[in-house]
Scaffold this motif. Structure first.
Motif, PDB file in Angstrom:
ATOM      1  N   MET A 131    -119.740  28.441 -42.414  1.00 48.76           N
ATOM      2  CA  MET A 131    -119.351  29.684 -40.970  1.00 48.76           C
ATOM      3  C   MET A 131    -118.875  28.114 -40.156  1.00 48.76           C
ATOM      4  SD  MET A 131    -122.594  31.859 -40.475  1.00 48.76           S
ATOM      5  CE  MET A 131    -123.658  30.666 -40.424  1.00 48.76           C
ATOM      6  N   TYR A 132    -117.264  28.648 -39.953  1.00 50.17           N
ATOM      7  CA  TYR A 132    -116.642  27.607 -38.933  1.00 50.17           C
ATOM      8  C   TYR A 132    -116.694  28.431 -37.941  1.00 50.17           C
ATOM      9  CZ  TYR A 132    -115.033  25.876 -43.597  1.00 50.17           C
ATOM     10  OH  TYR A 132    -114.952  25.116 -44.559  1.00 50.17           O
TER      11      TYR A 132
ATOM     12  N   ARG B  95    -118.721  17.321 -47.798  1.00 45.38           N
ATOM     13  CA  ARG B  95    -117.572  16.319 -46.718  1.00 45.38           C
ATOM     14  C   ARG B  95    -115.994  17.802 -47.085  1.00 45.38           C
ATOM     15  NH1 ARG B  95    -120.190  12.991 -50.339  1.00 45.38           N
ATOM     16  NH2 ARG B  95    -118.174  13.207 -51.821  1.00 45.38           N
ATOM     17  N   ARG B  96    -115.995  18.173 -47.416  1.00 42.34           N
ATOM     18  CA  ARG B  96    -115.050  19.215 -47.914  1.00 42.34           C
ATOM     19  C   ARG B  96    -115.000  20.480 -46.690  1.00 42.34           C
ATOM     20  NH1 ARG B  96    -114.539  19.661 -52.944  1.00 42.34           N
ATOM     21  NH2 ARG B  96    -116.282  21.264 -53.192  1.00 42.34           N
ATOM     22  N   ALA B  97    -115.853  20.699 -46.244  1.00 46.21           N
ATOM     23  CA  ALA B  97    -115.872  21.980 -44.996  1.00 46.21           C
ATOM     24  C   ALA B  97    -115.968  21.171 -44.066  1.00 46.21           C
ATOM     25  CB  ALA B  97    -117.616  22.498 -45.628  1.00 46.21           C
ATOM     26  N   GLU B  98    -116.631  20.255 -43.996  1.00 48.88           N
ATOM     27  CA  GLU B  98    -116.417  18.819 -42.324  1.00 48.88           C
ATOM     28  C   GLU B  98    -114.830  18.680 -42.141  1.00 48.88           C
ATOM     29  OE1 GLU B  98    -118.160  18.607 -40.395  1.00 48.88           O
ATOM     30  OE2 GLU B  98    -119.999  18.368 -40.560  1.00 48.88           O
ATOM     31  N   ALA B  99    -114.373  19.066 -43.406  1.00 50.66           N
ATOM     32  CA  ALA B  99    -112.793  17.987 -43.268  1.00 50.66           C
ATOM     33  C   ALA B  99    -111.778  19.370 -42.568  1.00 50.66           C
ATOM     34  CB  ALA B  99    -112.083  17.327 -44.504  1.00 50.66           C
TER      35      ALA B  99
ATOM     36  N   GLY C 262    -109.417  22.393 -36.103  1.00 50.59           N
ATOM     37  CA  GLY C 262    -110.373  21.895 -34.619  1.00 50.59           C
ATOM     38  C   GLY C 262    -111.019  23.135 -34.411  1.00 50.59           C
ATOM     39  N   GLN C 263    -112.323  23.022 -35.098  1.00 51.84           N
ATOM     40  CA  GLN C 263    -113.479  23.940 -34.977  1.00 51.84           C
ATOM     41  C   GLN C 263    -114.313  22.748 -35.792  1.00 51.84           C
ATOM     42  OE1 GLN C 263    -112.725  27.319 -37.605  1.00 51.84           O
ATOM     43  NE2 GLN C 263    -110.960  28.435 -37.675  1.00 51.84           N
ATOM     44  N   THR C 264    -115.843  23.387 -35.593  1.00 49.21           N
ATOM     45  CA  THR C 264    -117.163  22.848 -35.716  1.00 49.21           C
ATOM     46  C   THR C 264    -118.207  23.676 -37.564  1.00 49.21           C
ATOM     47  OG1 THR C 264    -117.102  22.847 -33.606  1.00 49.21           O
ATOM     48  CG2 THR C 264    -118.954  22.934 -35.070  1.00 49.21           C
ATOM     49  N   LEU C 265    -117.986  23.078 -37.729  1.00 52.70           N
ATOM     50  CA  LEU C 265    -118.376  23.939 -38.573  1.00 52.70           C
ATOM     51  C   LEU C 265    -119.832  23.881 -38.599  1.00 52.70           C
ATOM     52  CD1 LEU C 265    -119.572  23.493 -42.121  1.00 52.70           C
ATOM     53  CD2 LEU C 265    -119.898  21.358 -42.154  1.00 52.70           C
ATOM     54  N   LEU C 266    -120.132  25.461 -38.512  1.00 50.37           N
ATOM     55  CA  LEU C 266    -121.387  25.856 -37.376  1.00 50.37           C
ATOM     56  C   LEU C 266    -122.499  25.605 -38.818  1.00 50.37           C
ATOM     57  CD1 LEU C 266    -119.643  28.799 -35.756  1.00 50.37           C
ATOM     58  CD2 LEU C 266    -120.842  26.593 -35.465  1.00 50.37           C
TER      59      LEU C 266
ATOM     60  N   PHE D  85    -127.035  22.909 -38.154  1.00 50.12           N
ATOM     61  CA  PHE D  85    -126.687  24.624 -38.294  1.00 50.12           C
ATOM     62  C   PHE D  85    -127.264  25.532 -38.461  1.00 50.12           C
ATOM     63  CE2 PHE D  85    -125.188  20.684 -41.349  1.00 50.12           C
ATOM     64  CZ  PHE D  85    -123.525  21.150 -40.358  1.00 50.12           C
ATOM     65  N   SER D  86    -126.559  26.559 -38.126  1.00 51.28           N
ATOM     66  CA  SER D  86    -127.557  28.205 -38.135  1.00 51.28           C
ATOM     67  C   SER D  86    -127.424  28.579 -39.779  1.00 51.28           C
ATOM     68  CB  SER D  86    -125.973  29.330 -37.711  1.00 51.28           C
ATOM     69  OG  SER D  86    -125.952  28.533 -36.536  1.00 51.28           O
ATOM     70  N   TYR D  87    -128.397  29.610 -40.486  1.00 44.06           N
ATOM     71  CA  TYR D  87    -127.500  29.513 -41.712  1.00 44.06           C
ATOM     72  C   TYR D  87    -128.225  31.367 -40.938  1.00 44.06           C
ATOM     73  CZ  TYR D  87    -128.743  24.849 -42.551  1.00 44.06           C
ATOM     74  OH  TYR D  87    -128.478  23.173 -43.160  1.00 44.06           O
ATOM     75  N   VAL D  88    -127.097  31.893 -41.865  1.00 45.12           N
ATOM     76  CA  VAL D  88    -127.564  33.098 -41.663  1.00 45.12           C
ATOM     77  C   VAL D  88    -127.535  34.005 -43.197  1.00 45.12           C
ATOM     78  CG1 VAL D  88    -125.936  34.760 -41.806  1.00 45.12           C
ATOM     79  CG2 VAL D  88    -126.083  33.384 -40.476  1.00 45.12           C
ATOM     80  N   ILE D  89    -128.833  34.913 -43.513  1.00 46.25           N
ATOM     81  CA  ILE D  89    -129.668  35.657 -44.993  1.00 46.25           C
ATOM     82  C   ILE D  89    -129.003  36.490 -44.605  1.00 46.25           C
ATOM     83  CG2 ILE D  89    -131.140  34.828 -46.057  1.00 46.25           C
ATOM     84  CD1 ILE D  89    -132.266  32.501 -44.628  1.00 46.25           C
TER      85      ILE D  89
END
Length: 140
Positions: free
Chosen positions: A28-29, A65-69, A75-79, A104-108
């Motif tokens: 989630m971004y 690392r791929r998600a952070e990049a 210009g977003q945040t890895l949520l 982080f948030s964890y949606v289940i």
């Protein structure tokens, strides 16, 4: 609180349905504002768990690392991350707690007999001892 657009919730549900039998997982971004996380988009991720994929998912260092990049490029945040629980409730397991990252948030999403059901979101307590449920606000 996490603000989750209806389209993102639909994508999570679709992914959970398609992966049923295994846990679906994704990223989630978005943006962080005071008191809320605003999801802008979700992206499915390969469940890298070779064994027990029907009841586990894992985020590899490379996936992280791929998600952070990807977040930085837009210009977003890895949520955080979402995942499904096939034929189990939408509550974190002990495994989820042991592998969670702070912030982080964890949606289940619970997927019952192949059909998406309950969806909840959690954040890790500061002392990492438990998950705290966070409200999901649906957004058009």
């Amino acid at each position: 609180m996490i603000e989750l657009p209806h389209e993102s919730a639909r994508e999570i549900r679709r992914h959970g349905r398609a992966a049923y039998g295994d846990e679906a997982c994704g990223v989630m971004y978005g943006q962080v504002t005071p008191g809320r996380r605003v999801v802008v988009r979700v992206e499915p991720m390969r469940n890298a768990r070779g064994d027990e994929r029907h009841r586990r998912f894992i985020v590899t260092p490379e996936d992280y690392r791929r998600a952070e990049a990807e977040a930085a490029r837009h210009g977003q945040t890895l949520l955080g991350f979402y995942h499904s629980h096939p034929d189990h409730p939408a509550f974190p397991s002990d495994y989820d707690l042991a592998h969670a990252f702070p912030f982080f948030s964890y949606v289940i999403l619970s997927v019952e007999r192949g059909e998406p059901a309950d969806m909840r979101s959690f954040v890790l307590a500061e002392d990492r001892s438990e998950f705290l449920e966070e409200a999901i606000q649906r957004k058009e």
